[in-house]
Every structure is written in structure tokens, then in C-alpha cells.
Design a protein around this motif. Sequence first.
Motif, PDB file in Angstrom:
ATOM      1  N   SER A   1       0.837  -1.216   0.000  1.00 35.83           N
ATOM      2  CA  SER A   1       0.000   0.000   0.000  1.00 35.83           C
ATOM      3  C   SER A   1       0.863   1.254   0.000  1.00 35.83           C
ATOM      4  O   SER A   1       0.576   2.231  -0.706  1.00 35.83           O
ATOM      5  N   LEU A   2       1.931   1.220   0.785  1.00 37.82           N
ATOM      6  CA  LEU A   2       2.815   2.377   0.861  1.00 37.82           C
ATOM      7  C   LEU A   2       3.565   2.589  -0.449  1.00 37.82           C
ATOM      8  O   LEU A   2       3.729   3.727  -0.918  1.00 37.82           O
ATOM      9  N   LEU A   3       3.982   1.503  -1.064  1.00 37.74           N
ATOM     10  CA  LEU A   3       4.665   1.597  -2.361  1.00 37.74           C
ATOM     11  C   LEU A   3       3.726   2.124  -3.444  1.00 37.74           C
ATOM     12  O   LEU A   3       4.138   2.885  -4.327  1.00 37.74           O
ATOM     13  N   GLU A   4       2.474   1.730  -3.355  1.00 31.55           N
ATOM     14  CA  GLU A   4       1.488   2.201  -4.336  1.00 31.55           C
ATOM     15  C   GLU A   4       1.312   3.717  -4.240  1.00 31.55           C
ATOM     16  O   GLU A   4       1.292   4.423  -5.254  1.00 31.55           O
TER      17      GLU A   4
ATOM     18  N   ALA B   1      -4.713  23.538  -9.948  1.00 30.71           N
ATOM     19  CA  ALA B   1      -5.027  22.803 -11.176  1.00 30.71           C
ATOM     20  C   ALA B   1      -3.862  21.909 -11.581  1.00 30.71           C
ATOM     21  O   ALA B   1      -4.057  20.767 -12.026  1.00 30.71           O
ATOM     22  N   ARG B   2      -2.652  22.417 -11.411  1.00 34.77           N
ATOM     23  CA  ARG B   2      -1.482  21.627 -11.797  1.00 34.77           C
ATOM     24  C   ARG B   2      -1.299  20.430 -10.864  1.00 34.77           C
ATOM     25  O   ARG B   2      -0.905  19.345 -11.293  1.00 34.77           O
ATOM     26  N   ILE B   3      -1.589  20.641  -9.588  1.00 31.58           N
ATOM     27  CA  ILE B   3      -1.497  19.535  -8.632  1.00 31.58           C
ATOM     28  C   ILE B   3      -2.519  18.458  -8.980  1.00 31.58           C
ATOM     29  O   ILE B   3      -2.212  17.262  -8.980  1.00 31.58           O
ATOM     30  N   ARG B   4      -3.738  18.874  -9.302  1.00 28.47           N
ATOM     31  CA  ARG B   4      -4.786  17.906  -9.649  1.00 28.47           C
ATOM     32  C   ARG B   4      -4.476  17.199 -10.968  1.00 28.47           C
ATOM     33  O   ARG B   4      -4.868  16.047 -11.163  1.00 28.47           O
ATOM     34  N   GLU B   5      -3.792  17.889 -11.836  1.00 26.22           N
ATOM     35  CA  GLU B   5      -3.380  17.267 -13.097  1.00 26.22           C
ATOM     36  C   GLU B   5      -2.369  16.149 -12.831  1.00 26.22           C
ATOM     37  O   GLU B   5      -2.425  15.080 -13.448  1.00 26.22           O
ATOM     38  N   LYS B   6      -1.460  16.403 -11.893  1.00 24.41           N
ATOM     39  CA  LYS B   6      -0.429  15.411 -11.568  1.00 24.41           C
ATOM     40  C   LYS B   6      -0.970  14.299 -10.666  1.00 24.41           C
ATOM     41  O   LYS B   6      -0.451  13.179 -10.672  1.00 24.41           O
ATOM     42  N   TYR B   7      -1.999  14.628  -9.877  1.00 21.70           N
ATOM     43  CA  TYR B   7      -2.580  13.634  -8.965  1.00 21.70           C
ATOM     44  C   TYR B   7      -4.095  13.828  -8.976  1.00 21.70           C
ATOM     45  O   TYR B   7      -4.635  14.626  -8.199  1.00 21.70           O
ATOM     46  N   PRO B   8      -4.818  13.130  -9.833  1.00 25.57           N
ATOM     47  CA  PRO B   8      -6.261  13.354 -10.002  1.00 25.57           C
ATOM     48  C   PRO B   8      -7.101  13.027  -8.767  1.00 25.57           C
ATOM     49  O   PRO B   8      -8.202  13.547  -8.613  1.00 25.57           O
ATOM     50  N   GLY B   9      -6.622  12.157  -7.884  1.00 26.83           N
ATOM     51  CA  GLY B   9      -7.421  11.736  -6.735  1.00 26.83           C
ATOM     52  C   GLY B   9      -7.369  12.720  -5.579  1.00 26.83           C
ATOM     53  O   GLY B   9      -6.810  13.812  -5.674  1.00 26.83           O
ATOM     54  N   ASP B  10      -7.972  12.309  -4.456  1.00 30.15           N
ATOM     55  CA  ASP B  10      -7.970  13.113  -3.230  1.00 30.15           C
ATOM     56  C   ASP B  10      -6.757  12.698  -2.403  1.00 30.15           C
ATOM     57  O   ASP B  10      -6.826  11.802  -1.562  1.00 30.15           O
TER      58      ASP B  10
ATOM     59  N   LEU C   1      -4.900  14.057   0.037  1.00 29.54           N
ATOM     60  CA  LEU C   1      -4.904  14.194   1.496  1.00 29.54           C
ATOM     61  C   LEU C   1      -5.743  13.103   2.150  1.00 29.54           C
ATOM     62  O   LEU C   1      -5.360  12.540   3.180  1.00 29.54           O
ATOM     63  N   SER C   2      -6.876  12.811   1.545  1.00 29.93           N
ATOM     64  CA  SER C   2      -7.743  11.766   2.085  1.00 29.93           C
ATOM     65  C   SER C   2      -7.075  10.395   1.982  1.00 29.93           C
ATOM     66  O   SER C   2      -7.162   9.572   2.906  1.00 29.93           O
ATOM     67  N   GLU C   3      -6.385  10.156   0.883  1.00 34.38           N
ATOM     68  CA  GLU C   3      -5.731   8.858   0.691  1.00 34.38           C
ATOM     69  C   GLU C   3      -4.556   8.676   1.655  1.00 34.38           C
ATOM     70  O   GLU C   3      -4.330   7.578   2.170  1.00 34.38           O
ATOM     71  N   ILE C   4      -3.810   9.750   1.898  1.00 27.53           N
ATOM     72  CA  ILE C   4      -2.720   9.672   2.881  1.00 27.53           C
ATOM     73  C   ILE C   4      -3.287   9.392   4.267  1.00 27.53           C
ATOM     74  O   ILE C   4      -2.766   8.567   5.023  1.00 27.53           O
ATOM     75  N   LYS C   5      -4.367  10.083   4.586  1.00 19.83           N
ATOM     76  CA  LYS C   5      -5.020   9.908   5.886  1.00 19.83           C
ATOM     77  C   LYS C   5      -5.479   8.463   6.076  1.00 19.83           C
ATOM     78  O   LYS C   5      -5.263   7.852   7.136  1.00 19.83           O
TER      79      LYS C   5
END
Length: 473
Positions: A394-397, A424-433, A435-439
Motif C-alpha cells: 500500500s505504501l509503495l502504491e 489545477a497543476r497539482i490535480r493534473e499530476k494527482y487526479p485523486g484526493d 490528502l484523504s488517501e494519505i489519511k
Amino acid sequence: MAVLLVVTVGTRDLFLDGKPISCPRIEGEEILNSFKTYQQRLSYPIIRPVLEYLFQIKNCEVIDRLVLICTDQPESTDEKYRNQDTIAFAYILQRLIAKEWGKKIPDIQIFKISSNPTLLDEMYEFFEMQIPCNKKFQLEDLETCYIETSGGVPAVNTALLFQAIRYFKEKCCPLYVSEKTGNVIPLNIGSQLLEDYKKEIIKKFLEEYEYASISKILEREKTLQSSLYFLAEYARLRLYFDFEGARKAVQYGLQNAKKIGREIFEQAVLDIEKISQKDPLTLLEELYWNLWIKYHCREYVDFLGRLYRLQDALLRTAVEKWLGLDMTYDQATQSYKTFVESLERPEYSVLYEYLKTYEGPNKKPLVLYWVDIPVLTACLQFLAEKRGDENAKSLLELNEKIKPLIQLRHQTILAHGFTGVSEARIREKYPGDLLSEIKTLMNKIWNIKLEENPFDRINSWFDQLLKISGSEI
């Protein structure tokens, strides 16, 4: 240090034979044209007590400038209202005061209002423009601006008072003359309005976690309770990861606090002591909320900097806890020699061989004396491949998914470039949420709940202190 006195001239500011003058414009012009004839019969029952108060009670040697604010509406104005204009009174008062007080008031200016003086909104905008720009209100090295509004038009008085307080701030001192006794009473409305205004500013800054700005306001103004300043310093230093400085701030706060303030600082002491133990999981939690705040405040370059640090901390903590390897940095050799020494022990032989053959960046071998992201990633890859560790997977993913953001970080002013960063650039590089996924990941692999932002709790403490009286803080 200069003293400025601003007076609104009303229909009760000039008396003839001890009585008010019924028609200020017409009778005032007649008196002005025959000034010497009327001079001995004239008095100014509101302004005189103010001058005596300033010279005798406040011990002013000189009133550097007196500004007489009067009305002078255009001829198109209804005669009933225009005849109440105080322009003639102002010129008469200018001559009377100059003759009686002489060098004690060397500069007497007349300031005319030509628009409708009864409209509060127009007067508010009028003084908003005039006070900062009109030279009559400007004095070098100003110490105090006294405002006397006992006799003028209510809308003029109110607008002048508010805008003077807004512009001159603590230097503004409103005065009121009692009609019954003639006594001059300094009003606290200025300090009260300023304090309320500062509280509103602080609340706005709290929404953006701008503790440095709050600290500057409280340090400079000195009008609000010291407990608020120490709480702001605690939050500011904690946000900067200066835990020793934050500890000192709460200790000072605790020494100066009473009742509710003491309870707040006692809890803050417990919080900072826990963080200061530098438990890796506690620091991860603190770093997560720091990252969250940077994103919330739209400080996206700093957000990427925190993300890069969190990436390293997540991987490093995992390797230390799951493999038990010593990753102490050796200052003498400026390397992680203990890490290599740990790998050379028999129980790590399989891992050691795995790392020696692992293909690092640019297809080069790993530099094991420098425990960087590639080395940490390889250790987790070992756990995932050889032991089937789901947490490592999970951490590697996550580590793989944030690589575009880390690369973006390397192109910014934090590293090797000048690339700008937007949401917008951050969302382009990482489309998901992200902060929520790290949490979710931190909760899954280490049971770190991250249920309450500790800085929101600090903000709630501010709200408590801002609502209560000084004796309870």
C-alpha cells in the motif's frame, strides 16, 4: 510630538450674549462683517472647555493645529437647511480663538462640507477619502488627534469619528463635552472599536491559520490580553516545527494566564510535551496536518515541500519499524554507516543481497551509505516481494502515485527551477484526493486516526479567549 484638534462646528458652538444664534448663516455673516462690534458679546461654550482641558489637564504646551469642520451647502439647497450652515461660525471662531489663545494655537484651519451633511453614508465615504489625503488632517510627528463632536451634525460627527479612529488608530482620542456641567470627558469608543476591529481581523487570520500575522498584531498593539499573544506564538512556532520555542511560549502563557486561559495553556503544555518526545508516529501526524494547512491556505509550493518531507518520513518510519534497521545519521562520516553495519549482520543477509543487486535510478546500484528514497523504496519492495507485506504494498502504491508531484517539486524554487504551482497543476499530476488517501493509509498501517486538526483546536481556544473578559483570561 504634534497635537491635532478637530472640531465639528454646530449651531450651538457660538453664542451671542450667552444665548444660541437662531440663524447661523444670516446672523453669522452679519456678526462676521461687524466682528469688532460683536466681539465682546460672543462666546464658544463647547470649544472653550476642550481647549482648557487640553492645556490645563492634559498639559499640552501647544495645539499645533485646530481644524474647524463646518457646513457650506450650495445655493440650490433649500433655504431652510442652508441657513443652518455653520461656515460663518467657523470664520468667527477662527478669529476669536486666534485672538485669545495666540501662539498656543498657531494654526487654525477651516474645512468645509459642501454636500448634504445629514446623509451618513455619503459623509462616511467623504471622510474616508479626506482624512488620509487632505493636508489639513496631516501633521508630521503626530502624537494625538483629539476629536470633539459635541455640537455638529450627527451624521458628520459619526462619520468623522469612525474614520478618524480608523485612520489615526490609537492616536485618536474622542472628547465629549457635557451640556449640563461643561466637563470634558474622554471617550473609550476609539479603543473599543479598535479592539473589536482587531478581534475581527484575528478571526479572519485564524481561518487561514495565519498565526505569524496574529502574533505581529498582538505584539505591536498591546491592547488585547497577553494570553492571546502567547497562544499565537505557540501556534506559529508549532507550525514551524520549532517545538522548543513553542514550549517556551506556552510556559510564558501559563505564567500570565488566569482561569480559562490557564486551562487552555495547561492543555497546550501537554500537547507540546507529547510532540517533543519525537515519537515517529506523533511527528507523522504533526507533519500531515502541516501539509493539510499548506494546501488549505493555497500555499502550493510549500505544500509540495511538505509532501516531499512526508514521503521520506513515511518510508523511513516503515523501514525502521518493520525491518528494525538502525538509520541514525553519523555526523562524523556524514553517512548512514550504522545502516550498512546493520545489513552486514547475519539476520539481514537476504535483504543485504537483495539491495546490492537492486537496480536504482538510472539503472545504477544503490548507494547504501546514503539512505535516500531509492534505498527506502527498495527495502519496502523487498518486504512486498519476499514477505508479501500488504502494508508495504500500500505504501509503495502511494509512493508511485505521488512521483509526478515530487518531480514537480524538484522543478520549483524549493529545488532546481522556477516552475510555478497551482491547484489545477497539482490535480493534473494527482487526479485523486491525495490528502484523504494519505489519511486513510496512515490509519490503516499505523492506526493514526487524524480525526481532529490540532490547529483547529488552537483556533477554538482563540475563540474562547476573544469572547471573555480580561479578568477571566
